[in-house]
Design a protein around this motif. Structure first.
Motif, PDB file in Angstrom:
ATOM      1  N   LYS A   1       0.831  -1.204   0.000  1.00  0.00           N
ATOM      2  CA  LYS A   1       0.000   0.000   0.000  1.00  0.00           C
ATOM      3  C   LYS A   1       0.863   1.250   0.000  1.00  0.00           C
ATOM      4  CE  LYS A   1      -4.296  -1.351   2.017  1.00  0.00           C
ATOM      5  NZ  LYS A   1      -4.766  -1.769   3.333  1.00  0.00           N
ATOM      6  N   GLN A   2       1.988   1.156   0.750  1.00  0.00           N
ATOM      7  CA  GLN A   2       2.878   2.312   0.804  1.00  0.00           C
ATOM      8  C   GLN A   2       3.554   2.535  -0.549  1.00  0.00           C
ATOM      9  OE1 GLN A   2       5.465   1.237   3.964  1.00  0.00           O
ATOM     10  NE2 GLN A   2       3.926   1.608   5.537  1.00  0.00           N
ATOM     11  N   GLN A   3       3.866   1.413  -1.262  1.00  0.00           N
ATOM     12  CA  GLN A   3       4.637   1.549  -2.494  1.00  0.00           C
ATOM     13  C   GLN A   3       3.752   1.426  -3.719  1.00  0.00           C
ATOM     14  OE1 GLN A   3       7.472  -1.561  -2.044  1.00  0.00           O
ATOM     15  NE2 GLN A   3       8.819  -0.332  -0.778  1.00  0.00           N
ATOM     16  N   VAL A   4       2.969   2.439  -3.988  1.00  0.00           N
ATOM     17  CA  VAL A   4       2.213   2.454  -5.238  1.00  0.00           C
ATOM     18  C   VAL A   4       3.227   2.695  -6.352  1.00  0.00           C
ATOM     19  CG1 VAL A   4       0.460   3.674  -6.570  1.00  0.00           C
ATOM     20  CG2 VAL A   4       0.144   3.324  -4.109  1.00  0.00           C
ATOM     21  N   PRO A   5       3.292   1.808  -7.354  1.00  0.00           N
ATOM     22  CA  PRO A   5       4.311   1.980  -8.392  1.00  0.00           C
ATOM     23  C   PRO A   5       4.028   3.200  -9.251  1.00  0.00           C
ATOM     24  CG  PRO A   5       2.798   0.203  -8.990  1.00  0.00           C
ATOM     25  CD  PRO A   5       2.429   0.641  -7.605  1.00  0.00           C
ATOM     26  N   THR A   6       5.096   3.778  -9.793  1.00  0.00           N
ATOM     27  CA  THR A   6       4.898   4.857 -10.758  1.00  0.00           C
ATOM     28  C   THR A   6       4.437   4.241 -12.071  1.00  0.00           C
ATOM     29  OG1 THR A   6       7.121   4.726 -11.655  1.00  0.00           O
ATOM     30  CG2 THR A   6       6.807   6.173  -9.747  1.00  0.00           C
ATOM     31  N   ILE A   7       4.027   5.080 -12.993  1.00  0.00           N
ATOM     32  CA  ILE A   7       3.542   4.583 -14.284  1.00  0.00           C
ATOM     33  C   ILE A   7       4.662   3.826 -15.010  1.00  0.00           C
ATOM     34  CG2 ILE A   7       4.038   6.763 -15.489  1.00  0.00           C
ATOM     35  CD1 ILE A   7       1.514   6.294 -17.126  1.00  0.00           C
ATOM     36  N   ASP A   8       5.922   4.241 -14.814  1.00  0.00           N
ATOM     37  CA  ASP A   8       7.046   3.544 -15.447  1.00  0.00           C
ATOM     38  C   ASP A   8       7.363   2.227 -14.751  1.00  0.00           C
ATOM     39  OD1 ASP A   8       7.500   5.586 -17.341  1.00  0.00           O
ATOM     40  OD2 ASP A   8       8.548   6.757 -15.820  1.00  0.00           O
ATOM     41  N   GLU A   9       7.192   2.204 -13.429  1.00  0.00           N
ATOM     42  CA  GLU A   9       7.517   0.991 -12.676  1.00  0.00           C
ATOM     43  C   GLU A   9       6.516  -0.129 -12.914  1.00  0.00           C
ATOM     44  OE1 GLU A   9       9.686   3.046  -8.791  1.00  0.00           O
ATOM     45  OE2 GLU A   9       7.533   2.677  -8.790  1.00  0.00           O
ATOM     46  N   TYR A  10       5.287   0.218 -13.141  1.00  0.00           N
ATOM     47  CA  TYR A  10       4.251  -0.812 -13.269  1.00  0.00           C
ATOM     48  C   TYR A  10       4.340  -1.473 -14.641  1.00  0.00           C
ATOM     49  CZ  TYR A  10      -0.195  -3.240 -12.992  1.00  0.00           C
ATOM     50  OH  TYR A  10      -1.151  -4.220 -12.974  1.00  0.00           O
ATOM     51  N   GLN A  11       4.901  -2.671 -14.658  1.00  0.00           N
ATOM     52  CA  GLN A  11       5.095  -3.408 -15.917  1.00  0.00           C
ATOM     53  C   GLN A  11       4.472  -4.788 -15.775  1.00  0.00           C
ATOM     54  OE1 GLN A  11       6.759  -2.094 -18.560  1.00  0.00           O
ATOM     55  NE2 GLN A  11       7.649  -0.285 -17.610  1.00  0.00           N
ATOM     56  N   PRO A  12       3.170  -4.895 -15.751  1.00  0.00           N
ATOM     57  CA  PRO A  12       2.560  -6.206 -15.536  1.00  0.00           C
ATOM     58  C   PRO A  12       2.901  -7.159 -16.681  1.00  0.00           C
ATOM     59  CG  PRO A  12       0.924  -4.619 -16.261  1.00  0.00           C
ATOM     60  CD  PRO A  12       2.188  -3.842 -16.043  1.00  0.00           C
ATOM     61  N   LYS A  13       3.225  -8.401 -16.300  1.00  0.00           N
ATOM     62  CA  LYS A  13       3.482  -9.413 -17.331  1.00  0.00           C
ATOM     63  C   LYS A  13       2.162 -10.067 -17.679  1.00  0.00           C
ATOM     64  CE  LYS A  13       8.267 -10.875 -17.033  1.00  0.00           C
ATOM     65  NZ  LYS A  13       8.899 -10.603 -15.726  1.00  0.00           N
ATOM     66  N   SER A  14       1.842 -10.107 -18.962  1.00  0.00           N
ATOM     67  CA  SER A  14       0.587 -10.718 -19.376  1.00  0.00           C
ATOM     68  C   SER A  14       0.642 -12.221 -19.155  1.00  0.00           C
ATOM     69  CB  SER A  14       0.334 -10.422 -20.853  1.00  0.00           C
ATOM     70  OG  SER A  14      -0.739 -11.224 -21.313  1.00  0.00           O
ATOM     71  N   THR A  15      -0.423 -12.773 -18.585  1.00  0.00           N
ATOM     72  CA  THR A  15      -0.487 -14.226 -18.390  1.00  0.00           C
ATOM     73  C   THR A  15      -1.271 -14.886 -19.518  1.00  0.00           C
ATOM     74  OG1 THR A  15      -2.514 -14.020 -17.092  1.00  0.00           O
ATOM     75  CG2 THR A  15      -0.425 -13.986 -15.871  1.00  0.00           C
TER      76      THR A  15
END
Ligand SMILES: [Zn+2]
Length: 380
Positions: free
Chosen positions: A38-52
């Motif tokens: 909750k404390q570490q909401v990723p930045t737009i650059d950090e959020y790199q979800p891998k598609s499953t």
């Protein structure tokens, strides 16, 4: 308490304590992890979800048919660069490369010599306008004369860069409008010489919008703030579209190729209306593939309907990036990553067009527009 009841009682207590010892630290850790997340909401650059997503993938390294790249840039290439280029082009079935950056005069002659001079059936060179004498009377007529000479020297089209209509100004500070009558002589000369005009007008409409959290090109404008077109410095997108459409309408005998889907890739119905109103207008798909790839059903139907008006192009030359174009045009692959994140934070979908449409986009439409390419190098 008799001894049997005591044993049962203590057994229950023991099991309860034992269970608590196992479960408690896990529960505590999970809570801790959750609060950490909750404390570490990723930045737009950090959020790199891998598609499953597991679905069919087709890696297409080579176009199904030989193709013409109508939109490429090679400034003053050396013979070594051109040799390497031809070798790379062969690997992906790129039959003819159109270099839009030929310049004019001596520069054009040199570019023609190093490209077409050495590989006559592999390159086409477009001329450009010089604005050096923009402020001297009779400018338009002089450009037309220079263009005529450039065509004699091997140019096969005219490319107009994006400063036209935006940054190009007369000495008095007045912006050169896209439909400025001074340039009528140039466009009429193109009709007379039967050469097409590939013209880049404006930019993606989002570049004209405020750079806020609703702007879908936010990332690109962060990386390149100079690409923003704020109203204090630039005409609105719609003004440029109006001027451009007026230009197309007043030279019906001149063939225009509006670069980058005419910046209507995000509104194909609007582009269709432009085609309907102007039979002399074509587009390339250079650097706007993500617009088509995010609307595969519409893109497919649009390409079928306007199959005579759309041309293959790539813009910035990089041999390893063409495969996205092949995959989008030739397959129905779903939800795959795009090659240039700043253009599209979304994934794209293949919109596979029929072979007859593919042939038109890949080469038949370009053959129709460009004088002097040997059609025998291409399938029927
Ligand atoms: Zn370009």
């Amino acid at each position: 308490m008799n001894s049997r009841r005591a044993i049962t009682f203590f057994s229950v207590i023991f099991v309860a304590i034992f269970a608590a010892l196992i479960v408690w630290p896990r529960a505590a850790m999970t809570l801790q992890d959750q609060s950490k997340q909750k404390q570490q909401v990723p930045t737009i650059d950090e959020y790199q979800p891998k598609s499953t997503l597991v679905t069919k993938e087709h890696k297409i390294e080579r176009a199904k048919f030989p193709f013409i790249d109508i939109h490429s840039h090679h400034w003053n290439p050396t013979p070594e660069e051109v040799d390497r280029l031809v070798k790379e082009m062969d690997t992906i079935n790129l039959r003819v490369m159109v270099n839009l950056s030929g310049g004019t005069g001596e520069e054009l002659k040199k570019t023609v010599a190093v490209m077409k001079g050495r590989y006559p059936d592999r390159f086409v060179v477009f001329a450009n306008m010089s604005y050096d004498d923009l402020n001297a009377p009779g400018f338009g007529k002089r450009v037309a004369a220079r263009l005529e000479q450039d065509v004699r020297n091997g140019a096969q089209g005219l490319k107009i860069f994006k400063n036209f209509g935006m940054d190009l100004k007369y000495a008095g500070g007045e912006r050169v409008h896209v439909d400025d009558p001074e340039f009528d002589a140039v466009f009429e000369k193109c009709a007379e010489l039967k050469i097409p005009v590939l013209i880049h007008v404006a930019e993606p409409s989002a570049f004209f919008d405020p750079w806020d959290y609703h702007n879908e090109r936010w990332e690109e404008l962060k990386e390149f703030p100079g690409r923003a077109r704020p109203p204090a410095k630039y005409p609105p997108f719609e003004t440029l579209m109006t001027e451009r459409n007026h230009l197309f309408a007043k030279h019906p005998k001149t063939n225009f190729i509006a670069a980058h889907l005419g910046f209507h890739g995000n509104d194909l119905e609007r582009l269709g209306k432009l085609f309907d109103a102007n039979p002399n207008v074509y587009v390339d798909i250079a650097a706007v593939l993500a617009e088509l790839g995010r609307q595969p059903y519409s893109a497919h139907d649009f390409l079928v309907k306007y199959q005579d008006r759309v041309l293959m192009g790539k813009d910035i030359y990089e041999v390893n990036e063409y495969k996205w174009y092949f995959r989008a045009l030739e397959t129905r692959d779903e939800y795959f990553e795009y090659y240039r994140k700043r253009h599209a934070f979304w994934r794209i979908y293949g919109f596979q067009v029929p072979d007859e449409v593919l042939k038109k986009v890949y080469y038949k439409n370009a053959l129709k527009l460009l004088p002097g390419i040997d059609a025998k190098a291409f399938p029927e």
